[in-house]
Scaffold this active site. Sequence first.
Site, PDB file in Angstrom:
ATOM      1  N   ASN A 121     -94.616  22.986  19.992  1.00 44.19           N
ATOM      2  CA  ASN A 121     -93.909  22.776  18.733  1.00 44.19           C
ATOM      3  C   ASN A 121     -93.282  21.397  18.653  1.00 44.19           C
ATOM      4  O   ASN A 121     -93.188  20.816  17.582  1.00 44.19           O
ATOM      5  CB  ASN A 121     -92.838  23.851  18.547  1.00 44.19           C
ATOM      6  CG  ASN A 121     -93.462  25.216  18.353  1.00 44.19           C
ATOM      7  OD1 ASN A 121     -94.640  25.310  18.017  1.00 44.19           O
ATOM      8  ND2 ASN A 121     -92.693  26.270  18.565  1.00 44.19           N
ATOM      9  N   ASN A 135    -103.448  26.120  18.361  1.00 48.61           N
ATOM     10  CA  ASN A 135    -102.697  26.080  19.610  1.00 48.61           C
ATOM     11  C   ASN A 135    -103.516  25.547  20.774  1.00 48.61           C
ATOM     12  O   ASN A 135    -103.028  24.788  21.594  1.00 48.61           O
ATOM     13  CB  ASN A 135    -102.165  27.468  19.959  1.00 48.61           C
ATOM     14  CG  ASN A 135    -100.988  27.833  19.090  1.00 48.61           C
ATOM     15  OD1 ASN A 135    -100.312  26.961  18.556  1.00 48.61           O
ATOM     16  ND2 ASN A 135    -100.746  29.118  18.915  1.00 48.61           N
ATOM     17  N   GLU A 150     -98.688  11.877  -3.279  1.00 48.25           N
ATOM     18  CA  GLU A 150     -99.629  10.825  -2.913  1.00 48.25           C
ATOM     19  C   GLU A 150    -100.644  11.301  -1.872  1.00 48.25           C
ATOM     20  O   GLU A 150    -101.793  10.887  -1.886  1.00 48.25           O
ATOM     21  CB  GLU A 150     -98.869   9.626  -2.338  1.00 48.25           C
ATOM     22  CG  GLU A 150     -98.853   8.437  -3.253  1.00 48.25           C
ATOM     23  CD  GLU A 150     -97.980   7.324  -2.720  1.00 48.25           C
ATOM     24  OE1 GLU A 150     -98.479   6.526  -1.922  1.00 48.25           O
ATOM     25  OE2 GLU A 150     -96.800   7.272  -3.088  1.00 48.25           O
TER      26      GLU A 150
END
Length: 450
Positions: free
Chosen positions: A228, A206, A254
């Site tokens: 967010n 954060n 991948e």
Amino acid sequence: MRECISIHIGQAGIQVGNACWELYCLEHGIQPDGQMPSDKTVGGGDDAFNTFFSETGAGKHVPRAVFVDLEPTVIDEVRTGAYRQLFHPEQLISGKEDAANNFARGHYTIGKEIVDLCLDRIRKLADNCTGLQGFLVFNAVGGGTGSGLGSLLLERLSVDYGKKSKLGFTVYPSPQVSTSVVEPYNSVLSTHSLLEHTDVAVLLDNEAIYDICRRSLDIERPTYTNLNRLVSQVISSLTASLRFDGALNVDVTEFQTNLVPYPRIHFMLSSYAPVISAEKAYHEQLSVAEITNSAFEPSSMMAKCDPRHGKYMACCLMYRGDVVPKDVNAAVASIKTKRTIQFVDWCPTGFKCGINYQPPTVVPGGDLAKVQRAVCMISNSTSVAEVFSRIDHKFDLMYAKRAFIHWYVGEGMEEGEFSEAREDLAALEKDYEEVGAESAEGDEGEDDEY
């Protein structure tokens, strides 16, 4: 089809999840009630976005996702929010009492009552898939639910779906900003199981994201919503190639193949560029070379650690929007010439690139500017060890005095589990050190650092 199931655990997981699904819906033109006017084939499962959404006979698009929390308040926000009609009520699972920031409650006492229900819902979603590719798991390791229930679910997923890849997006405690006193305990205990049960974990922190919001978006006091939305852009860029058709598509396995040199060394740094507010974007020409350079800036990293203190082992660049391979090659070539960006010498190529022609979408009323092209970088760097050593140090200070341990033991844990987890992390730090030093006798005597 190669479907992905997203699992959002605890408050952080759910709130990041909200931001992600909001963005996915905007990107695909899916309305909050799940209808998609642009999709002409009703129930046709062949569109690229069906990796993330399943389609009902009535033409409604439902996210392949599960939200779990041990207490209802955060999930109730989803149940009453703008996207309440998007989710099937069974996808939102909440308990009655929370984990109280206690890993042991999330993992043993309260978590185990709800875990079978979760697995049951996940099983239903998995049965709905024709070729399940893997799971995206969103949680934070500082709290009780994200760490405890998160590890429990991962362990059970490993048993039930052994070979499916699991990608974690994990919020780690920040160096300065702390949300609970026992964060170091929860993080160490949780990382112990993340090590074994996830294939790739992207670390977020954060404080680093606050700084990016403050510095690049000029938000004086960023809220979790601001954070967010930024994180959701990263996750959207990673999954864009699963949801849209592009020139160089990258699938979940991948990432694993290209980023993880040794099974335990799978903790990634992420960065995104351009992070720029609308006022500024109007005056700047953001070329492929520029955004690539800024993705490598230490200040762009979404976890507080400095890649200049370590070496890169591998790096994945996901471009989207108006980008052609020629520009990408030129940008990568110029990165390789920089002295500040060092790769381990046993990995000479080091870059995996993906290009997706869908330009980045922005949330209306959000902070980010609408741009023509963007890049998201996921890199495996030995500097990630800083994150762990910081947490380990805090863990040691508390554990030396056995502070707060009784809360964990009272919920049925044993003290041995603490030392076992701590030793595992010490081994991880050692692994990172060895990987960085594992070079042939290099030039300029670089081996003297260790």
